[in-house]
Design a protein around this motif. Sequence first.
Motif, PDB file in Angstrom:
ATOM      1  N   MET A 246      15.692  21.441  13.819  1.00 47.96           N
ATOM      2  CA  MET A 246      14.557  20.835  13.111  1.00 47.96           C
ATOM      3  C   MET A 246      13.285  20.945  13.945  1.00 47.96           C
ATOM      4  N   ILE A 247      13.426  20.742  15.253  1.00 48.59           N
ATOM      5  CA  ILE A 247      12.273  20.871  16.153  1.00 48.59           C
ATOM      6  C   ILE A 247      11.719  22.285  16.088  1.00 48.59           C
ATOM      7  N   LEU A 248      12.613  23.258  16.114  1.00 49.66           N
ATOM      8  CA  LEU A 248      12.185  24.663  16.121  1.00 49.66           C
ATOM      9  C   LEU A 248      11.475  25.051  14.828  1.00 49.66           C
ATOM     10  N   ARG A 249      11.883  24.436  13.712  1.00 50.64           N
ATOM     11  CA  ARG A 249      11.220  24.782  12.438  1.00 50.64           C
ATOM     12  C   ARG A 249      10.151  23.756  12.056  1.00 50.64           C
ATOM     13  N   HIS A 250       9.770  22.890  13.017  1.00 47.81           N
ATOM     14  CA  HIS A 250       8.683  21.917  12.830  1.00 47.81           C
ATOM     15  C   HIS A 250       8.952  20.952  11.679  1.00 47.81           C
ATOM     16  N   PHE A 251      10.227  20.622  11.458  1.00 46.11           N
ATOM     17  CA  PHE A 251      10.601  19.630  10.443  1.00 46.11           C
ATOM     18  C   PHE A 251      10.083  19.999   9.051  1.00 46.11           C
ATOM     19  N   LYS A 252      10.140  21.288   8.728  1.00 45.34           N
ATOM     20  CA  LYS A 252       9.519  21.779   7.497  1.00 45.34           C
ATOM     21  C   LYS A 252      10.469  21.822   6.308  1.00 45.34           C
ATOM     22  N   GLU A 253      11.777  21.785   6.535  1.00 42.54           N
ATOM     23  CA  GLU A 253      12.697  21.851   5.407  1.00 42.54           C
ATOM     24  C   GLU A 253      12.814  20.481   4.732  1.00 42.54           C
ATOM     25  N   PRO A 254      13.101  20.460   3.436  1.00 40.85           N
ATOM     26  CA  PRO A 254      13.232  19.178   2.720  1.00 40.85           C
ATOM     27  C   PRO A 254      14.251  18.258   3.400  1.00 40.85           C
ATOM     28  N   GLY A 255      13.863  17.022   3.611  1.00 39.78           N
ATOM     29  CA  GLY A 255      14.756  16.041   4.223  1.00 39.78           C
ATOM     30  C   GLY A 255      14.699  16.003   5.733  1.00 39.78           C
ATOM     31  N   ASP A 256      14.033  16.966   6.373  1.00 38.45           N
ATOM     32  CA  ASP A 256      13.988  17.006   7.842  1.00 38.45           C
ATOM     33  C   ASP A 256      13.365  15.746   8.429  1.00 38.45           C
ATOM     34  N   VAL A 257      12.230  15.354   7.891  1.00 38.14           N
ATOM     35  CA  VAL A 257      11.511  14.207   8.469  1.00 38.14           C
ATOM     36  C   VAL A 257      12.350  12.933   8.354  1.00 38.14           C
ATOM     37  N   ALA A 258      12.905  12.686   7.189  1.00 38.54           N
ATOM     38  CA  ALA A 258      13.705  11.474   6.988  1.00 38.54           C
ATOM     39  C   ALA A 258      14.942  11.486   7.874  1.00 38.54           C
ATOM     40  N   THR A 259      15.616  12.631   7.961  1.00 33.62           N
ATOM     41  CA  THR A 259      16.820  12.731   8.804  1.00 33.62           C
ATOM     42  C   THR A 259      16.476  12.517  10.263  1.00 33.62           C
ATOM     43  N   ALA A 260      15.440  13.191  10.721  1.00 36.83           N
ATOM     44  CA  ALA A 260      15.027  13.061  12.119  1.00 36.83           C
ATOM     45  C   ALA A 260      14.625  11.623  12.423  1.00 36.83           C
ATOM     46  N   TYR A 261      13.889  11.017  11.520  1.00 29.84           N
ATOM     47  CA  TYR A 261      13.426   9.645  11.696  1.00 29.84           C
ATOM     48  C   TYR A 261      14.609   8.699  11.926  1.00 29.84           C
ATOM     49  N   ASN A 262      15.622   8.812  11.089  1.00 30.79           N
ATOM     50  CA  ASN A 262      16.787   7.930  11.204  1.00 30.79           C
ATOM     51  C   ASN A 262      17.570   8.191  12.475  1.00 30.79           C
ATOM     52  N   LEU A 263      17.698   9.459  12.867  1.00 32.66           N
ATOM     53  CA  LEU A 263      18.418   9.781  14.098  1.00 32.66           C
ATOM     54  C   LEU A 263      17.687   9.229  15.322  1.00 32.66           C
ATOM     55  N   ILE A 264      16.368   9.288  15.304  1.00 34.44           N
ATOM     56  CA  ILE A 264      15.583   8.777  16.433  1.00 34.44           C
ATOM     57  C   ILE A 264      15.782   7.274  16.574  1.00 34.44           C
ATOM     58  N   LEU A 265      15.806   6.567  15.435  1.00 33.78           N
ATOM     59  CA  LEU A 265      16.012   5.121  15.494  1.00 33.78           C
ATOM     60  C   LEU A 265      17.413   4.763  15.987  1.00 33.78           C
ATOM     61  N   LYS A 266      18.380   5.639  15.732  1.00 34.50           N
ATOM     62  CA  LYS A 266      19.750   5.401  16.209  1.00 34.50           C
ATOM     63  C   LYS A 266      19.897   5.725  17.697  1.00 34.50           C
ATOM     64  N   SER A 267      19.012   6.536  18.209  1.00 32.83           N
ATOM     65  CA  SER A 267      19.118   6.996  19.589  1.00 32.83           C
ATOM     66  C   SER A 267      18.467   6.001  20.562  1.00 32.83           C
ATOM     67  N   ASP A 268      18.522   6.352  21.848  1.00 33.86           N
ATOM     68  CA  ASP A 268      17.816   5.544  22.847  1.00 33.86           C
ATOM     69  C   ASP A 268      16.470   6.188  23.202  1.00 33.86           C
ATOM     70  N   GLY A 269      15.970   7.051  22.308  1.00 35.73           N
ATOM     71  CA  GLY A 269      14.735   7.778  22.587  1.00 35.73           C
ATOM     72  C   GLY A 269      13.522   6.893  22.777  1.00 35.73           C
ATOM     73  N   LEU A 270      13.406   5.833  21.955  1.00 35.73           N
ATOM     74  CA  LEU A 270      12.268   4.929  22.083  1.00 35.73           C
ATOM     75  C   LEU A 270      12.325   4.159  23.397  1.00 35.73           C
ATOM     76  N   GLN A 271      13.519   3.675  23.740  1.00 31.87           N
ATOM     77  CA  GLN A 271      13.676   2.922  24.992  1.00 31.87           C
ATOM     78  C   GLN A 271      13.369   3.801  26.201  1.00 31.87           C
ATOM     79  N   ARG A 272      13.882   5.028  26.197  1.00 27.68           N
ATOM     80  CA  ARG A 272      13.661   5.922  27.339  1.00 27.68           C
ATOM     81  C   ARG A 272      12.185   6.335  27.443  1.00 27.68           C
ATOM     82  N   THR A 273      11.532   6.497  26.299  1.00 28.68           N
ATOM     83  CA  THR A 273      10.104   6.820  26.319  1.00 28.68           C
ATOM     84  C   THR A 273       9.300   5.642  26.860  1.00 28.68           C
ATOM     85  N   GLU A 274       9.687   4.443  26.461  1.00 27.55           N
ATOM     86  CA  GLU A 274       9.003   3.249  26.984  1.00 27.55           C
ATOM     87  C   GLU A 274       9.178   3.148  28.495  1.00 27.55           C
ATOM     88  N   GLU A 275      10.377   3.405  28.967  1.00 25.05           N
ATOM     89  CA  GLU A 275      10.630   3.354  30.411  1.00 25.05           C
ATOM     90  C   GLU A 275       9.797   4.392  31.160  1.00 25.05           C
TER      91      GLU A 275
END
Length: 302
Positions: free
Chosen positions: A236-265
């Motif tokens: 998805m990163i490589l195709r810039h989230f351009k396919e249908p559903g990419d943004v919503a899928t990526a959004y949900n995966l990010i919220l499930k991950s520790d990406g926000l916490q690690r970015t804050e740190e």
Amino acid sequence: MHVESVLPLASYHFDGDGKCLRPLVILCWAKAINFILKETSPKVIENQKKVAQVAEMVHGTCLYHDDVIDDAIKRRAKPTINFLCGQKKSIWAGDFVLGRALETISQISNNKVCILLTRMIQNVVTGELMQLDAGATEEERFSQYIDKTFKKTASVFAYPCQAVLVLAGADATLQTTAFEFGRQLGIAYQLVDGITDFPAIASTEYGKELAVDLNQGLANMPVLFAAQQFPELNPMILRHFKEPGDVATAYNLILKSDGLQRTEELAIQYYGDAMDKIAQLPQSPYQEMLFTVTHQLLNKIK
């Protein structure tokens, strides 16, 4: 088009509604070094103000051009020039502001300062181009993101902070301290901006819609951290989230991950480094102002 008809467009983003963070930080450094070196020359002080103005104008230029690239309808809760007047006028308004910035640089009449400020402009353009490229390998993404962030965002803090010290006659050690402060603060600021793309920590005071970066096809730091847990984000990163559903899928995966916490740190680490640079200055009311401004930015993610 006459200059008189360009001015309303060119002044659109300079109406006082912005945060003016860059000139605030730059002038705090100017006042701190002037206090230390007992610099009171009206010419030096006026030129330091010009440096702060140039930084804000270069930032403003980017707003006009970004609104075209992103086809933005609103910025700071009001319609963009791109929406009101079209792409061409938004581009030319940005170019006009950049021209005024270059004119202001020429008025400073200090060769080293001119080099620093033109280097800042070159870095901003390079950073914008890097942002359009998602071709880095998974191993390169993090270092490239930090490099891009320095060029696009932090350079507009770093070079001007050094420039105002040059004007005051500060030595190379102090100049480096100011530059590194700007670098660390600017990177931290962009990391926090990436965090506010998501509701877990986002605050309405930013006046920012959610998932803006994802919708623009950009992988910010929370996305890059999340991709380490969820490899399905990589294509998805490589195709810039351009396919249908990419943004919503990526959004949900990010919220499930520790990406926000690690970015804050990571942002807190960069803010800490910026604070360390301020601590190297002798005590003064302006040093305290720098601590306060930096601390307030850090508190936005707490």
